[in-house]
Design an enzyme around this catalytic site. Structure first.
Site, short mmCIF file in Angstrom:
data_model
loop_
_atom_site.label_atom_id
_atom_site.label_comp_id
_atom_site.label_asym_id
_atom_site.label_seq_id
_atom_site.Cartn_x
_atom_site.Cartn_y
_atom_site.Cartn_z
N ASP A 28 60.47 12.87 35.21
CA ASP A 28 61.17 13.08 36.47
C ASP A 28 60.26 12.55 37.60
OD1 ASP A 28 62.92 14.27 38.46
OD2 ASP A 28 61.32 15.75 38.71
N ASP A 87 65.65 20.14 35.46
CA ASP A 87 65.00 19.51 34.31
C ASP A 87 65.05 20.40 33.07
OD1 ASP A 87 64.15 17.19 35.67
OD2 ASP A 87 62.49 18.30 36.56
N ASP A 147 59.61 19.31 36.53
CA ASP A 147 59.15 20.53 37.18
C ASP A 147 60.26 21.34 37.79
OD1 ASP A 147 59.89 18.96 39.36
OD2 ASP A 147 58.31 19.79 40.62
#
Length: 819
Positions: A505, A708, A704
């Protein structure tokens, strides 16, 4: 947080609240070891009665009931406390506040004691699924259970007990061994009398020192779980019982068994085997205690007391276990922050290197988060506690490390299965050895058969096999914790080395995850500073992260901000209001169109900034374009180095982010990431993981944010940033405490080292038994005349276990490659 910054001039779209830089969030933790049941009860007795133990009076340290005649006592604040032993009294005298505060603190006294707090749960290092709330032995392997979370007190009851049994009986073992080896040549007594002397000397060795081994061996039979104690019990028991019968009733043996007036006895074999096994256990227990050094070092970071400010303003030092949510606590310079919370008043610099690894102290002022066990370096602070006990960051790190250390690796499950069958095969080999030697060996054939069968049972003990993987896992997780890498379980350690594709990410993982002001660009008639000052003045009325970045940048430059009036926020497009009697509009192109303001003069600059990954907002003053402001999410300083290390390790790196395609591609190009997916929703990330797995890839996902979590759970290995959300961390198998991607390279190297270490241990254990059993059975005797004495077999068995533990401990000193 994983919300992306707005792409292409979208002004102020809704955002998640920015994550705090400290990463303060609930982490699970270790419970304090003191519970209300372990503390003295204050039944309202007057001071005159204080010296008498009340009915039900307990040792305030260990919680045991104490008799009134106990000589161990100590007085404090007009009350006498009674102890079960001098050890408990010494602990009380050293830290009295730790044990007496509950008697004066009704809130602490009323707190319920958990039925099985982590500190009171005992588990087996080889079979972590075995758990109970009291010490004992494992019903499957017979090993002594140990606390789920180690105490800072290094006292190990089993180590103390085995040491006592070993040292008390060692002289007797040496005498028995000397008589067996040299009694005939010394002519101290006739051989029949010597057999009786050896019997008397061996009785306390076998029946007292060796009793734990026979007890565990019997338990293995009862639970139908054959293990090393089954073999030790059979081997020493057979040698001892044979020798007892040979001494007490020698007439039952045929004449071929007699030599020098007696039947040959092997008391020295049983005695030496027990002594060597005790020695091996002592060495192993000492080595095992080193594997918990990481947890103990983490536990040692927390302060023992906190300085609490009462409602009347008075201050007192209280044990950490008696701090409650909402308490005001004073932290003086040089003291550690007691629990997680927020600064109430004061300012200082706090050293957070124990958590983040950053060497420079972080400035803290009112409203900032502080984390328990970090060090206050300069000014005085007053904080309000928010997370205590099991909710603190440090406590959860401790619990995660403990949980990972106790989990079972897939490789260990295979070893356990093999070990169960292995014991039965060894018993069969021992019986075969007995009968083959008895029927076909030289005289005294059955004596040879018995001794060789005992040697087979002893040398084949699968202790080394059982310890091969747990020791490696325990050492590796401890080493990882000291380097900011937390593994949830052993499977994560074993699987991470197989990963060939890493999906990352962007926001909060590659970047800092917090908007930061980039620049202001003014049109003719305005200056860059004036554009920033007006925009920041207007944004004081907004709580949006982008607005906060602009306001903080203006204050950092010392600009004087005016108070906004008539503030209005338009969802997703920007804000309006009056500043210094001028009508302002700050937002994206949609807001400018609504205000009838042309942005054409600044379009080239805006597109250039967007291509660099920045978000652009336009400022209009009284219906005229004044300038633009760019806010970006800065790339972490460590990210380029981390990506280089990952690519060097052969990983395919893919970026998947919710940001717009333009921003995503700009960041990807800057970092050298070839495969970039923008405007990705949580479901899209999940589908990306599934597609890669169907292609045969072993996929790790690093993120994080809450969005996700599905992908982290689906990936073969989920990696969460320690600066992210709890949901992400709970969905991942690996957590990088520092939020630094370089930790992935460290974790992967640690995975490779650990699996190599486990394989070395397993190969050594199997090879040792493959070579040792045939020699003990006497296969080499017809060719070389060599036989393996049970004494040598016992020594070899102990050394094999010690060598496996020693090999695992090598992981503590191995440095991570690729950093």
């Amino acid at each position: 947080m994983n919300s992306s910054l707005p792409s292409s001039g979208h002004g102020h779209p809704p955002h998640d609240a920015p994550k705090d830089a400290s990463g303060s969030r609930p982490h699970a933790h270790h419970e304090d070891h003191e519970h209300s049941a372990d503390l003295p009860k204050n039944d309202g007795a007057s001071s005159s009665d204080a010296s008498k133990p009340e009915a039900g009076e307990r040792d305030p340290v260990c919680g045991m009931a104490v008799a009134s005649q106990s000589p161990h006592r100590s007085s404090r604040e007009e009350r006498t406390y009674f102890f079960c032993s001098a050890g408990c009294k010494n602990k009380f005298d050293t830290q009295p506040l730790r044990y007496v505060h509950t008697a004066k603190d009704p809130m602490a006294q009323a707190a319920p004691t958990p039925a099985a707090a982590p500190g009171s749960v005992y588990t087996c290092p080889m079979h972590p699924e075995i758990r109970q709330d009291h010490p004992g032995t494992c019903p499957r392997c017979g090993m002594a259970l140990e606390p789920l979370l180690p105490d800072l007190d290094d006292d190990n009851p089993e180590l103390r007990d085995f040491s006592r049994r070993f040292w008390w009986t060692l002289p007797l073992t040496l005498v028995v061994l000397a008589l067996a080896m040299a009694g005939e040549r010394l002519h101290l007594m006739d051989m029949a009398t010597q057999s009786w002397v050896e019997l008397v000397l061996s009785l306390p060795i076998v029946l007292w020192a060796g009793w734990p081994f026979f007890s565990r061996g019997w338990q293995s039979v009862v639970h139908r779980s054959p293990n090393m104690w089954t073999l030790i019990g059979l081997g020493t028991g057979a040698a001892f019982l044979y020798s007892v019968v040979a001494t007490v009733a020698p007439q039952v043996f045929p004449a071929s068994f007699f030599s020098m007036g007696r039947v040959g006895v092997y008391f020295e074999a049983a005695a030496v085997i027990i002594s060597l096994t005790l020695l091996g256990q002592v060495l192993e227990l000492k080595a095992r205690s080193q594997t918990s050094a990481a947890i103990k070092s983490l536990l040692g970071l927390a302060p023992k007391t906190a300085r609490r400010i009462g409602a009347d303003g008075r201050e007192e030092d209280v044990p950490l276990s008696h701090v409650h949510v909402g308490d005001l606590l004073r932290i003086r310079p040089g003291e550690k922050v007691p629990v997680d919370g927020v600064v109430h008043e004061g300012s200082s610099a706090v050293d957070e290197s124990m958590l983040t690894g950053e060497p420079l102290p972080v400035s803290k002022r009112a409203g900032d988060k502080v984390i328990g066990a970090t060090l206050n370096t300069s000014g005085a602070l007053v904080m309000r506690s928010e997370r205590i006990g099991s909710d603190t960051v440090l406590s959860q790190i401790v619990q995660m490390v403990a949980q990972a250390q106790r989990s079972k690796a897939p490789m260990q499950r295979m070893a356990d299965l093999v070990a169960g069958y292995f014991v039965m095969v060894v018993v069969a080999i021992a019986l075969t050895t007995l009968f083959v030697w008895g029927f076909y060996g030289p005289q005294p054939a059955w004596v040879y058969g018995l001794i060789n069968a005992v040697a087979v049972l002893i040398i084949a003990c699968p202790c080394a096999l059982g310890l091969a993987t747990p020791m490696s896992i325990m050492v590796a997780t401890g080493r990882g914790a000291t380097q900011g890498v937390l593994f949830r379980d052993a499977a994560a350690i074993e699987n991470l080395r197989k990963v060939d594709t890493l999906v990352i990410d962007k926001t909060g993982t590659l970047t800092q995850g917090r908007p930061a002001f980039d620049r202001a660009v003014a049109v003719a008639g305005f200056t860059d500073q004036e554009v920033l000052r007006l925009a920041a003045s207007l944004d004081q009325g907004s709580e949006h992260p982008l607005a906060d970045a602009i306001v903080q940048a203006a204050r950092a430059q010392g600009l004087q901000l005016a108070k906004p009036q008539g503030f209005e926020s338009g969802t997703g497009i920007g804000v309006r209001g009056k500043v210094e009697q001028r009508q302002l509009a700050l937002g994206n192109t949609v807001l400018m169109q609504q205000a009838g303001v042309s942005v054409d003069p600044l379009v080239p600059q805006a597109e250039a900034l967007r291509s660099e990954g920045a978000s652009v907002m336009y400022l209009a003053v009284d219906g005229q374009l004044a300038g633009l402001l760019a806010v970006s999410d800065p790339v972490k300083d460590s990210t380029p180095e981390a990506l280089a290390a990952l690519k060097a390790a052969g990983l395919r790196v893919i970026m998947a982010t919710g940001d717009g395609h333009t921003t995503a591609k700009a960041v990807g190009a800057r970092l050298g990431i070839d495969e970039v997916h923008g405007e990705v929703k949580p479901a899209d990330k999940l589908q990306l993981i599934e597609r890669l797995q169907k292609e045969g890839r072993v996929v790790a996902m690093a993120g994080d944010g809450i969005n996700d979590a599905p992908a982290l759970a689906k990936a073969d290995v989920g990696i969460a940033m320690g600066t992210g959300t709890d949901v992400a961390m709970n969905s991942a198998q690996v957590t990088l405490v520092k939020g630094d991607l370089r930790g992935i390279a460290v974790a992967r190297t640690l995975s490779v080292d650990t699996v190599r270490n486990m394989k070395q241990n397993l190969v050594f254990a199997f090879l040792y038994n493959a070579l040792g059993i045939p020699v003990a059975a006497g296969v080499l005797y017809p060719f070389t005349g060599w036989l393996l004495s049970p004494l040598i077999a016992a020594l070899a068995m102990s050394l094999s276990s010690a060598s496996v533990v020693g090999n695992a401990l090598r992981l503590r000193g191995a440095g991570p490659r690729g950093q």
